[in-house]
Design a protein around this motif. Sequence first.
Motif, PDB file in Angstrom:
ATOM      1  N   ASP A 140      26.779  46.836  48.647  1.00  0.00           N
ATOM      2  CA  ASP A 140      26.298  46.484  49.976  1.00  0.00           C
ATOM      3  C   ASP A 140      25.794  47.692  50.747  1.00  0.00           C
ATOM      4  O   ASP A 140      25.052  47.555  51.720  1.00  0.00           O
ATOM      5  N   ARG A 200      21.420  48.019  45.062  1.00  0.00           N
ATOM      6  CA  ARG A 200      22.023  47.131  44.066  1.00  0.00           C
ATOM      7  C   ARG A 200      21.339  47.292  42.708  1.00  0.00           C
ATOM      8  O   ARG A 200      21.986  47.246  41.673  1.00  0.00           O
ATOM      9  N   THR A 249      27.324  42.339  42.265  1.00  0.00           N
ATOM     10  CA  THR A 249      26.054  42.997  42.552  1.00  0.00           C
ATOM     11  C   THR A 249      24.873  42.142  42.124  1.00  0.00           C
ATOM     12  O   THR A 249      23.908  41.962  42.875  1.00  0.00           O
ATOM     13  N   ALA A 253      24.443  39.008  44.349  1.00  0.00           N
ATOM     14  CA  ALA A 253      23.909  39.336  45.668  1.00  0.00           C
ATOM     15  C   ALA A 253      22.415  39.654  45.596  1.00  0.00           C
ATOM     16  O   ALA A 253      21.627  39.197  46.420  1.00  0.00           O
ATOM     17  N   GLU A 264      19.488  37.234  47.399  1.00  0.00           N
ATOM     18  CA  GLU A 264      18.674  37.788  48.480  1.00  0.00           C
ATOM     19  C   GLU A 264      17.199  37.848  48.111  1.00  0.00           C
ATOM     20  O   GLU A 264      16.328  37.596  48.958  1.00  0.00           O
ATOM     21  N   VAL A 300      30.704  47.444  56.530  1.00  0.00           N
ATOM     22  CA  VAL A 300      30.609  46.392  55.515  1.00  0.00           C
ATOM     23  C   VAL A 300      31.946  45.691  55.344  1.00  0.00           C
ATOM     24  O   VAL A 300      32.025  44.459  55.259  1.00  0.00           O
ATOM     25  N   GLY A 337      32.544  41.743  56.117  1.00  0.00           N
ATOM     26  CA  GLY A 337      33.087  40.820  55.126  1.00  0.00           C
ATOM     27  C   GLY A 337      34.359  40.149  55.597  1.00  0.00           C
ATOM     28  O   GLY A 337      34.552  38.937  55.408  1.00  0.00           O
ATOM     29  N   ASP A 372      24.114  38.489  54.621  1.00  0.00           N
ATOM     30  CA  ASP A 372      23.603  39.538  53.737  1.00  0.00           C
ATOM     31  C   ASP A 372      24.345  40.862  53.879  1.00  0.00           C
ATOM     32  O   ASP A 372      24.428  41.638  52.943  1.00  0.00           O
ATOM     33  N   ALA A 427      27.403  41.744  53.908  1.00  0.00           N
ATOM     34  CA  ALA A 427      28.571  41.973  53.039  1.00  0.00           C
ATOM     35  C   ALA A 427      28.560  41.025  51.854  1.00  0.00           C
ATOM     36  O   ALA A 427      29.603  40.651  51.343  1.00  0.00           O
ATOM     37  N   ARG A 428      27.374  40.656  51.404  1.00  0.00           N
ATOM     38  CA  ARG A 428      27.264  39.647  50.353  1.00  0.00           C
ATOM     39  C   ARG A 428      27.958  40.077  49.060  1.00  0.00           C
ATOM     40  O   ARG A 428      28.764  39.335  48.487  1.00  0.00           O
ATOM     41  N   ALA A 429      27.673  41.278  48.586  1.00  0.00           N
ATOM     42  CA  ALA A 429      28.283  41.733  47.337  1.00  0.00           C
ATOM     43  C   ALA A 429      29.783  41.949  47.500  1.00  0.00           C
ATOM     44  O   ALA A 429      30.567  41.717  46.570  1.00  0.00           O
ATOM     45  N   THR A 430      30.202  42.377  48.682  1.00  0.00           N
ATOM     46  CA  THR A 430      31.623  42.604  48.924  1.00  0.00           C
ATOM     47  C   THR A 430      32.404  41.302  48.830  1.00  0.00           C
ATOM     48  O   THR A 430      33.433  41.226  48.142  1.00  0.00           O
TER      49      THR A 430
END
Length: 378
Positions: free
Chosen positions: A54, A58, A102, A105, A109, A190, A194, A313, A315-318
């Motif tokens: 994040d 990525r 990763t 996300a 996106e 981040v 999240g 978006d 903190a999407r990967a978190t």
Amino acid sequence: MYAYAFLEDFVLLYPVYALLFADAGLSPAEISSLFVLWSATAFVLELPSGLWADVFSRRLLLVVAPLPAGAGFVLWAFFPSYPVFAVGFVLWGAGSALRSGTMQALVYEELERVGAAGAYARVIGRSEAVSLLAVVAASVVASPVLAVGGYRALGVASAVVCVACAVAGWFLPEVRGPRGGGGGPSLRSVVRDGWVQVRREPGVRWALVLVVVLEGVASLDEYVPLLVRSTGVAVASVPLLVAVVTVGDAVGGWLAGRGVRWLSPVLVVGAVCLAVGALSGRAGGFVLVAVAFGVFRWAMAAADARLQERIGDGARATVTSVAGFGAETVAVLVYAGWALGSRWADAGVLMGAAAGAYAVVAFVLGVGARRGRVHREM
């Protein structure tokens, strides 16, 4: 993305690395300890890797992710010993953690950017199907390569595939670019973002729990070979029946994104197929088991899509990595439950009983839908 998914799992050492360990003189207890180390590495790095994804690029993380595993495979092939195997599993676990969360996300996106977020479940499901087919292909290719060049040839070939996977990652699209400087988010922001999303948004919590349970219980696939053996078929037939289940799993991934409004009743069908097929004690029952695993793969893609739709978006990967961490925790509970239950029941009974978990999820989803809560909050 499909090329990346295929190359990530087209690793020729996959089908035989346990044999490599045994041939190097490791005991079953030592081999099991390596698996524990592998899981522990993924646990430790799962959440940090989501934060990195994040904050930084990525795509860059996805480029780097296959390379540690490739280095580990070379070390295994040329310096086979317990310490080297341990180092290889740490490297492999680190690379897997970098990818977890990763890829989801980035894909969501980028699809959202071009106005195609609704295609996420289909794209992710098909990539998982491609990964499963890569495992099957690696199993087929590994045998002649092993016969000609031994474990060293397999190790080198696996490393080359990992490098090719990294190259494929370089061509993945990413508009957001590196975020580490120039006003980009900090690690602290981040984490805060999240946490706020999970704490304040019921829809995010519901979707997160659904992903955790479905993906965690899916670890049952590790026991499919034991289920096959429990039917009493010849040893030579075991890989064939396992392949039947793998193909069913892949078909489910390929069909992801279709009919998702029927998630609850289709999960019931999957649970029934798993219970009946597992308890039948016959080779023919694996057609039903294959259907069940296909349903579960399809359902996991649908649950993942629900989660991605509800995460912001920032903190999407978190948050996705939190789901991965939770799924790993559930998987450990599944392994422990199987180990405990195996004292009193055979593989068929245990697998049939495990189908109840999917039935419970389907029931909760069905009740929530009837009350309108799921559609309102998720």
